[in-house]
Write a protein that holds these residues in place. Structure first.
Motif, PDB file in Angstrom:
ATOM      1  N   MET A   1       0.844  -1.168   0.000  1.00 15.34           N
ATOM      2  CA  MET A   1       0.000   0.000   0.000  1.00 15.34           C
ATOM      3  C   MET A   1       0.894   1.238   0.000  1.00 15.34           C
ATOM      4  O   MET A   1       1.931   1.272   0.629  1.00 15.34           O
ATOM      5  CB  MET A   1      -0.915   0.001   1.224  1.00 15.34           C
ATOM      6  CG  MET A   1      -1.951   1.080   1.068  1.00 15.34           C
ATOM      7  SD  MET A   1      -3.211   1.316   2.345  1.00 15.34           S
ATOM      8  CE  MET A   1      -3.626  -0.226   2.985  1.00 15.34           C
ATOM      9  N   GLY A   2       0.480   2.288  -0.715  1.00 16.82           N
ATOM     10  CA  GLY A   2       1.255   3.515  -0.839  1.00 16.82           C
ATOM     11  C   GLY A   2       1.107   4.422   0.367  1.00 16.82           C
ATOM     12  O   GLY A   2       0.254   4.224   1.231  1.00 16.82           O
ATOM     13  N   CYS A   3       1.946   5.406   0.397  1.00 16.66           N
ATOM     14  CA  CYS A   3       1.933   6.382   1.479  1.00 16.66           C
ATOM     15  C   CYS A   3       1.971   7.777   0.863  1.00 16.66           C
ATOM     16  O   CYS A   3       2.724   8.029  -0.076  1.00 16.66           O
ATOM     17  CB  CYS A   3       3.145   6.162   2.375  1.00 16.66           C
ATOM     18  SG  CYS A   3       3.285   7.373   3.692  1.00 16.66           S
ATOM     19  N   PHE A   4       1.163   8.661   1.375  1.00 18.89           N
ATOM     20  CA  PHE A   4       1.128  10.037   0.892  1.00 18.89           C
ATOM     21  C   PHE A   4       1.462  10.976   2.033  1.00 18.89           C
ATOM     22  O   PHE A   4       1.042  10.783   3.164  1.00 18.89           O
ATOM     23  CB  PHE A   4      -0.266  10.387   0.358  1.00 18.89           C
ATOM     24  CG  PHE A   4      -0.637   9.620  -0.864  1.00 18.89           C
ATOM     25  CD1 PHE A   4      -0.257  10.071  -2.117  1.00 18.89           C
ATOM     26  CD2 PHE A   4      -1.360   8.441  -0.769  1.00 18.89           C
ATOM     27  CE1 PHE A   4      -0.587   9.375  -3.255  1.00 18.89           C
ATOM     28  CE2 PHE A   4      -1.706   7.729  -1.900  1.00 18.89           C
ATOM     29  CZ  PHE A   4      -1.318   8.197  -3.149  1.00 18.89           C
ATOM     30  N   ASN A   5       2.238  11.999   1.714  1.00 19.53           N
ATOM     31  CA  ASN A   5       2.550  13.033   2.689  1.00 19.53           C
ATOM     32  C   ASN A   5       2.067  14.365   2.156  1.00 19.53           C
ATOM     33  O   ASN A   5       2.320  14.702   1.001  1.00 19.53           O
ATOM     34  CB  ASN A   5       4.058  13.116   2.942  1.00 19.53           C
ATOM     35  CG  ASN A   5       4.588  11.892   3.635  1.00 19.53           C
ATOM     36  OD1 ASN A   5       4.019  11.435   4.598  1.00 19.53           O
ATOM     37  ND2 ASN A   5       5.668  11.348   3.136  1.00 19.53           N
ATOM     38  N   LEU A   6       1.381  15.107   2.968  1.00 28.07           N
ATOM     39  CA  LEU A   6       0.902  16.424   2.588  1.00 28.07           C
ATOM     40  C   LEU A   6       1.946  17.452   3.003  1.00 28.07           C
ATOM     41  O   LEU A   6       2.381  17.469   4.157  1.00 28.07           O
ATOM     42  CB  LEU A   6      -0.432  16.718   3.288  1.00 28.07           C
ATOM     43  CG  LEU A   6      -1.053  18.075   2.991  1.00 28.07           C
ATOM     44  CD1 LEU A   6      -1.395  18.185   1.505  1.00 28.07           C
ATOM     45  CD2 LEU A   6      -2.301  18.267   3.832  1.00 28.07           C
ATOM     46  N   VAL A   7       2.378  18.265   2.050  1.00 29.21           N
ATOM     47  CA  VAL A   7       3.345  19.326   2.351  1.00 29.21           C
ATOM     48  C   VAL A   7       2.818  20.636   1.795  1.00 29.21           C
ATOM     49  O   VAL A   7       2.028  20.653   0.849  1.00 29.21           O
ATOM     50  CB  VAL A   7       4.744  19.033   1.767  1.00 29.21           C
ATOM     51  CG1 VAL A   7       5.346  17.789   2.384  1.00 29.21           C
ATOM     52  CG2 VAL A   7       4.698  18.917   0.268  1.00 29.21           C
ATOM     53  N   LEU A   8       3.259  21.716   2.363  1.00 26.07           N
ATOM     54  CA  LEU A   8       2.872  23.027   1.868  1.00 26.07           C
ATOM     55  C   LEU A   8       3.507  23.269   0.501  1.00 26.07           C
ATOM     56  O   LEU A   8       4.619  22.811   0.226  1.00 26.07           O
ATOM     57  CB  LEU A   8       3.336  24.118   2.831  1.00 26.07           C
ATOM     58  CG  LEU A   8       2.726  24.087   4.231  1.00 26.07           C
ATOM     59  CD1 LEU A   8       3.365  25.159   5.103  1.00 26.07           C
ATOM     60  CD2 LEU A   8       1.227  24.293   4.147  1.00 26.07           C
ATOM     61  N   THR A   9       2.814  23.983  -0.351  1.00 27.17           N
ATOM     62  CA  THR A   9       3.339  24.309  -1.676  1.00 27.17           C
ATOM     63  C   THR A   9       4.691  25.006  -1.565  1.00 27.17           C
ATOM     64  O   THR A   9       5.602  24.746  -2.345  1.00 27.17           O
ATOM     65  CB  THR A   9       2.345  25.219  -2.428  1.00 27.17           C
ATOM     66  OG1 THR A   9       1.092  24.552  -2.505  1.00 27.17           O
ATOM     67  CG2 THR A   9       2.826  25.544  -3.825  1.00 27.17           C
TER      68      THR A   9
END
Length: 52
Positions: free
Chosen positions: A1-9
């Motif tokens: 399963m993949g992993c996503f990280n949210l970062v600021l633009t």
């Protein structure tokens, strides 16, 4: 399963510039295939230097 990280633009401006260039200029070949663009190399160096 993949992993996503949210970062600021603001934290990932280089990826945003690449995506904008790809969609705006309708690039169908990889940046690697063209050995990158002049502005791309300059931005990579700039970002690497700023990270130090």
């Amino acid at each position: 399963m993949g992993c996503f990280n949210l970062v600021l633009t603001e934290a990932n401006t280089l990826a945003t510039e690449i995506a904008t260039s790809v969609t705006r200029d309708r690039r169908t070949q990889s940046y690697v295939a063209y050995k990158g663009l002049v502005w791309l190399e300059a931005r990579i160096i700039q970002e690497a230097t700023a990270a130090r």
